[in-house]
Design an enzyme around this catalytic site. Structure first.
Site, short mmCIF file in Angstrom:
data_model
loop_
_atom_site.label_atom_id
_atom_site.label_comp_id
_atom_site.label_asym_id
_atom_site.label_seq_id
_atom_site.Cartn_x
_atom_site.Cartn_y
_atom_site.Cartn_z
N GLY A 260 -14.73 -5.09 -8.39
CA GLY A 260 -15.60 -6.26 -8.48
C GLY A 260 -17.07 -5.92 -8.49
O GLY A 260 -17.92 -6.81 -8.45
N GLU A 268 -9.45 -9.56 -13.09
CA GLU A 268 -8.87 -8.21 -13.03
C GLU A 268 -7.63 -8.19 -12.16
O GLU A 268 -6.63 -7.56 -12.49
CB GLU A 268 -9.92 -7.22 -12.48
CG GLU A 268 -11.03 -6.94 -13.49
CD GLU A 268 -12.18 -6.12 -12.89
OE1 GLU A 268 -12.97 -5.61 -13.68
OE2 GLU A 268 -12.30 -6.03 -11.66
O1 LIG Z 1 -14.17 -3.91 -10.86
C1 LIG Z 1 -14.87 -3.71 -11.82
C2 LIG Z 1 -15.64 -4.78 -12.48
O2 LIG Z 1 -15.49 -6.00 -11.82
C3 LIG Z 1 -14.97 -2.35 -12.38
O3 LIG Z 1 -13.70 -1.89 -12.68
C4 LIG Z 1 -15.62 -1.45 -11.36
O4 LIG Z 1 -16.87 -2.02 -11.02
C5 LIG Z 1 -15.81 -0.04 -11.91
O5 LIG Z 1 -16.75 -0.05 -12.91
P1 LIG Z 1 -17.22 1.26 -13.66
O6 LIG Z 1 -16.08 1.68 -14.55
O7 LIG Z 1 -18.42 0.82 -14.42
O8 LIG Z 1 -17.54 2.28 -12.62
#
Ligand SMILES: O=C(CO)[C@H](O)[C@H](O)COP(=O)(O)O
Length: 395
Positions: A260, A268
């Site tokens: 998140g 998600e």
């Molecule tokens: O939960 C998420 C978005 O709500 C993403 O999966 C999490 O923030 C990871 O992001 P990133 O791949 O940019 O590191």
């Protein structure tokens, strides 16, 4: 010796060629030679990859300049041979991993080579004179545009392809897509790592005729799917998914996740719950023994806007720690508004917790829509490492 420049070029120009497959087929990912006098020459393989010579030169020059941060003089020596003289570049020892990929000579493209083999019907000049090579996949447009500094539908990330973290994300994403995606309905998570998963999916659709329908977890994911020419679906049409692939902000040793960071936790979690397999892709910074070790921003909680104050108070009373309304920063005045029109509270907790209990406690507070703790949902995770390997974790 393999130089940073050489590694970078391979990375950029051959990024859609699976290194292991190349090594097996002896297709020669490394048809780039770096002479000690800071001279780089790329042979016909570049041209076969990139289309018309004039266009190649512009693209390859941009890629080289992007890789070196310097000036690149390119000239056409003769048909099918590209040569570049660059500013002196520093050797970067972290690129030694590229040395694992054998370097093979690739024959020069000729106009009408005897016994020639057509590599791609649309490229009139792409005739290889010499041993038969399987067609080499094209550099995806998205990779070129990233190399040229354009932005994709990621969260505004200016992706630097020679950045070890970006490499790690890409490696994890590619491996997960290769290992888990077959024809069917796929859930697409959100964030910057998922960008690479979608990129790989698009390549496989193009190269292998993979037949997938992609269900997005956010507006960003939807944009990615559309931009990459993939088929878009939704949970109304496809309530059951074969696999969902998503990033994470942190994953502990049991694959309990905090998600998140990008504010898309509710959709998600819905996607993950609808999937036979929920696969996590992340870079090495996200793996930890216990939650809170790496991710310091707390657990994201999506709340109905009018309830944010009482919810924040109740969380602190029930669980301790501190809850803060997530603000937009300089891009907009006021709080972050999710794709569902809600607010996000970030709960900074202290110490260890029974995460299943916390997840339930949070969701029982009136006004909470969903929280970013994913307990017992992920069975497999891929972490791209800084040395170019991928660590797999299963529970
Ligand atoms: O939960 C998420 C978005 O709500 C993403 O999966 C999490 O923030 C990871 O992001 P990133 O791949 O940019 O590191």
């Amino acid at each position: 010796m393999t130089s940073w420049l050489e590694g970078s070029l391979k990375e950029k120009l051959y990024r859609n060629v699976d290194a292991e497959r190349c090594a097996r087929t002896r297709r020669g990912v490394g048809a780039i030679h770096h002479e000690p006098g800071h001279r780089v020459s790329g042979n016909a393989a570049l041209q076969a990859h990139l289309g018309s010579l004039e266009h190649d030169l512009a693209v390859v020059r941009a890629v080289v300049e992007h890789a070196t941060g310097g000036r690149c003089n390119s000239k056409r020596q003769h048909v099918g041979f590209l040569s570049f003289t660059t500013e002196p570049v520093a050797l970067n020892p972290s690129s030694v991993r590229y040395a694992a990929t054998p370097i093979h000579a690739i024959p020069i493209i000729r106009e009408n080579g005897a016994g020639a083999t057509k590599t791609r019907p649309s490229t009139r000049r792409s005739v290889l004179n010499g041993p038969r090579h399987p067609p080499i996949p094209w550099l995806p447009l998205s990779a070129v545009s990233r190399a040229l500094g354009h932005q994709s539908a990621s969260r505004g990330t200016d992706v630097k392809m020679n950045d070890p973290v970006e490499n790690a994300k890409r490696l994890a994403a590619y491996k997960a897509v290769d290992n888990h995606v077959v024809d069917g309905i796929i859930g697409i998570g959100s964030g910057s790592t998922v960008v690479y998963a979608v990129e790989r999916l698009a390549q496989r659709v193009k190269d292998e005729g993979l037949d997938v329908i992609c269900v997005p977890s956010s507006f960003q994911a939807k944009q990615l799917i559309v931009e990459n020419g993939l088929r878009l679906g939704d949970l109304e049409m496809h309530p059951e998914l074969k696999v969902a692939i998503d990033g994470a902000d942190e994953a502990d040793h049991q694959l309990t996740l905090i998600k998140g960071g990008g504010g898309c936790l509710t959709q998600e979690k819905i996607l993950a719950s609808c999937a036979e397999q929920f696969i996590v892709i992340a870079d090495y910074r996200k793996a930890s023994k216990s939650l809170g070790e790496q991710w310091k921003k707390g657990v994201p909680i999506e709340v109905i806007p009018s309830s944010y104050r009482p919810v924040a108070q109740k969380i602190e009373k029930l669980l301790g720690g501190k809850s803060e309304l997530r603000m937009s920063g300089s891009s907009k005045a006021g709080p972050v508004v999710t794709d569902n029109g809600n607010f996000i509270l970030d709960w900074r907790f202290e110490g260890a917790h029974d995460w299943k209990e916390v997840e339930t406690t949070l969701n029982m507070i009136p006004g909470v829509v969903e929280n970013g703790l994913f307990v017992g949902m992920a069975k497999k995770a891929y972490f791209g490492m800084s040395d170019g390997s991928v660590m797999e974790q299963s529970v």
